[in-house]
Every structure is written in C-alpha cells, then in structure tokens.
Design a protein around this motif. Structure first.
Motif, PDB file in Angstrom:
ATOM      1  N   ASP A   5       0.830  -1.210   0.000  1.00 15.70           N
ATOM      2  CA  ASP A   5       0.000   0.000   0.000  1.00 15.70           C
ATOM      3  C   ASP A   5       0.864   1.258   0.000  1.00 15.70           C
ATOM      4  N   ARG A   8       2.349   1.475  -3.525  1.00 15.77           N
ATOM      5  CA  ARG A   8       1.284   1.868  -4.454  1.00 15.77           C
ATOM      6  C   ARG A   8       0.997   3.365  -4.325  1.00 15.77           C
ATOM      7  N   ALA A  48       2.908  -7.644  -7.917  1.00 18.48           N
ATOM      8  CA  ALA A  48       1.645  -7.867  -7.207  1.00 18.48           C
ATOM      9  C   ALA A  48       0.743  -6.633  -7.289  1.00 18.48           C
ATOM     10  N   GLU A  51      -0.797  -6.679 -10.691  1.00 20.40           N
ATOM     11  CA  GLU A  51      -1.839  -7.715 -10.798  1.00 20.40           C
ATOM     12  C   GLU A  51      -3.138  -7.227 -10.166  1.00 20.40           C
ATOM     13  N   ASP A  52      -3.034  -6.642  -8.973  1.00 14.13           N
ATOM     14  CA  ASP A  52      -4.232  -6.122  -8.301  1.00 14.13           C
ATOM     15  C   ASP A  52      -4.848  -4.980  -9.098  1.00 14.13           C
ATOM     16  N   ALA A  55      -6.726  -6.231 -12.162  1.00 15.12           N
ATOM     17  CA  ALA A  55      -8.028  -6.791 -11.772  1.00 15.12           C
ATOM     18  C   ALA A  55      -9.055  -5.683 -11.518  1.00 15.12           C
TER      19      ALA A  55
END
Length: 115
Positions: A5, A8, A48, A51-52, A55
C-alpha cells in the motif's frame, strides 16, 4: 518486508506528477539503500501491485520504476509480462522498448491525473 500500500501510494503520486522513479529512489524512500536482493523483493511487490490494479481495471504502475542508467524498467518487468501482453517488444532495451514503456507510462499518467 515492503508494504504494498505504501509503494502503491508512492507510485500513484509519481503518476499524478507525471514522473518515473528509479529503483534506488523507491528503495531510499522506503528507508533502504539499493542492493540487488532488495531490488528483487521490490520487483515482486511491484508485480503484485500491477496484478491487483489490472483486476481493478487500472493501468500498470510498476512501469514507473526504472533503471537510472537508461530510464527503462529492468528485464524482469518485461519478462513478467511476456505471456499476457501481445504487443510487448521482443527486446527490453532500445528504441522499441522505450516507445512501449513511454506509452504504458502515459497510460498511468493520464489515468491517475484525474483521480
């Protein structure tokens, strides 16, 4: 070890400022010096995050983390996407790779500019 987080958030902020960050800059912002083992761990987190984001219908953010030497993501970024992106260039260096990366960065810049 790394908080996805936090990373990100850092990448979204960079996208909103229309800028890329080097691997060293990201590691330094997280309180670490650059080492290859830490960079590999960071790359796993970046994958990762992408990927999130994929989605959720978001453009990739990992493309914003680049090598200081040439402003391109490392070879691993290209390899990790080789099976899922038909338009990926065959080489991860050079003019074709730069155009591809700049287009993907532009998608992230445009997407996050309005959020």
């Amino acid at each position: 070890m790394f908080d996805p987080d936090e990373i990100r958030g850092m990448l979204i902020s960079a996208a909103q400022q229309r800028m890329a960050l080097t691997y060293s800059e990201v590691l330094h912002a997280l309180g670490h010096r650059f080492t290859r083992p830490l960079m590999r761990q960071l790359c796993k987190v970046l994958d990762a995050i992408d990927e999130d984001g994929r989605a959720a219908g978001e453009p990739g953010l990992a493309v914003l983390v680049v090598r200081q030497s040439d402003g391109l993501p490392g070879q691993g970024w290209f390899v990790a996407r080789s099976g899922s992106h038909a338009d990926l260039p065959l080489d991860w260096e050079g003019t074709e790779a730069r155009r591809y990366v700049e287009a993907r960065q532009g998608e992230a810049f445009d997407y996050w500019a309005t959020r």
